[in-house]
Design an enzyme around this catalytic site. Structure first.
Site, short mmCIF file in Angstrom:
data_model
loop_
_atom_site.label_atom_id
_atom_site.label_comp_id
_atom_site.label_asym_id
_atom_site.label_seq_id
_atom_site.Cartn_x
_atom_site.Cartn_y
_atom_site.Cartn_z
N PRO A 11 39.45 -6.73 89.78
CA PRO A 11 40.16 -7.62 88.84
C PRO A 11 40.05 -7.17 87.38
CG PRO A 11 38.44 -8.81 90.10
CD PRO A 11 38.16 -7.35 90.17
N SER A 12 39.58 -5.97 87.11
CA SER A 12 39.31 -5.53 85.73
C SER A 12 40.57 -5.03 85.02
CB SER A 12 38.27 -4.41 85.75
OG SER A 12 38.25 -3.70 84.52
N PRO A 13 40.93 -5.63 83.88
CA PRO A 13 42.11 -5.14 83.16
C PRO A 13 41.92 -3.74 82.61
CG PRO A 13 40.93 -6.73 81.80
CD PRO A 13 40.29 -6.76 83.16
#
EC number: 5.99.1.4
Length: 199
Positions: A11-13
């Site tokens: 989920p890391s931008p």
């Protein structure tokens, strides 16, 4: 042959904004990559970080501005308020781990498809149907979503322990295994490239 351990969160931008640059750098230098998805919230807790929900508003505002700047700079669409975030990273991480073990498909493409799903496509990467579709599109057996649960869970936990022991505290994080050279952030990929090019 150089080898890169790549620690990231699905989920890391910032992992999303890395795009395929790591893979292009590795190909240029004949380096191999091991993908090591981790639970970033637990990693923050273990290494002195602060979960996004608990950060000071000034830090959150700066994060938002930087994400927009990098999105424009890289020409990568990014929704600052995605429909499915925060999201449980475990199911997508298990799928990546199982696919890496199985081989035969486009692992880098699978990783990037999960990241893109969160930040550009408004998809829930904890949803079984989404996971199966991503596995299939990347050339893997969609049944890995079920078959890889045990190994995925075991390896996902081990990745966190290895990350803490290796000095990882955020994502994306790249470690050259032979030299222990460490690079934190998608904005450090140029330095990784230079390190691999050094005689």
């Amino acid at each position: 042959m150089a080898h890169i351990d790549y620690y990231f969160g699905t989920p890391s931008p910032w992992s999303y904004l890395a795009g395929d640059r790591l893979e292009r750098i590795a190909a240029r230098h004949g380096a191999t990559i091991t993908y090591k998805p981790v639970d970033l919230m637990q990693l923050f807790d273990r290494t002195g970080g602060v979960r996004p929900a608990d950060r000071h508003p000034s830090r959150l505002e700066m994060r938002a501005q930087e994400l927009q700047r990098w999105s424009r700079h890289l020409g990568m669409p990014l929704n600052l308020r995605p429909a499915f975030w925060p999201v449980n990273p475990a199911p997508s991480s298990y799928a990546i781990i199982a696919a890496q073990q199985a081989g035969g498909g486009d692992l880098a493409g699978l990783v990037q498809s999960f990241l893109r799903a969160v930040w550009a496509e408004e998809e829930n990467i904890a949803d079984d149907q989404v996971i199966r579709a991503k596995l299939s599109a990347a050339g893997f057996d969609p049944a890995l979503a079920d078959k890889g649960l045990f190994v995925g869970a075991e390896t996902f936990g081990r990745n966190l322990e290895e990350a803490v022991a290796a000095g990882v505290f955020g994502a994306p994080f790249y470690i050259l295994r032979d030299s222990d050279a460490r690079f934190w952030g998608q904005d450090r990929l140029d330095f990784l490239d230079r390190e691999l090019a050094a005689p």
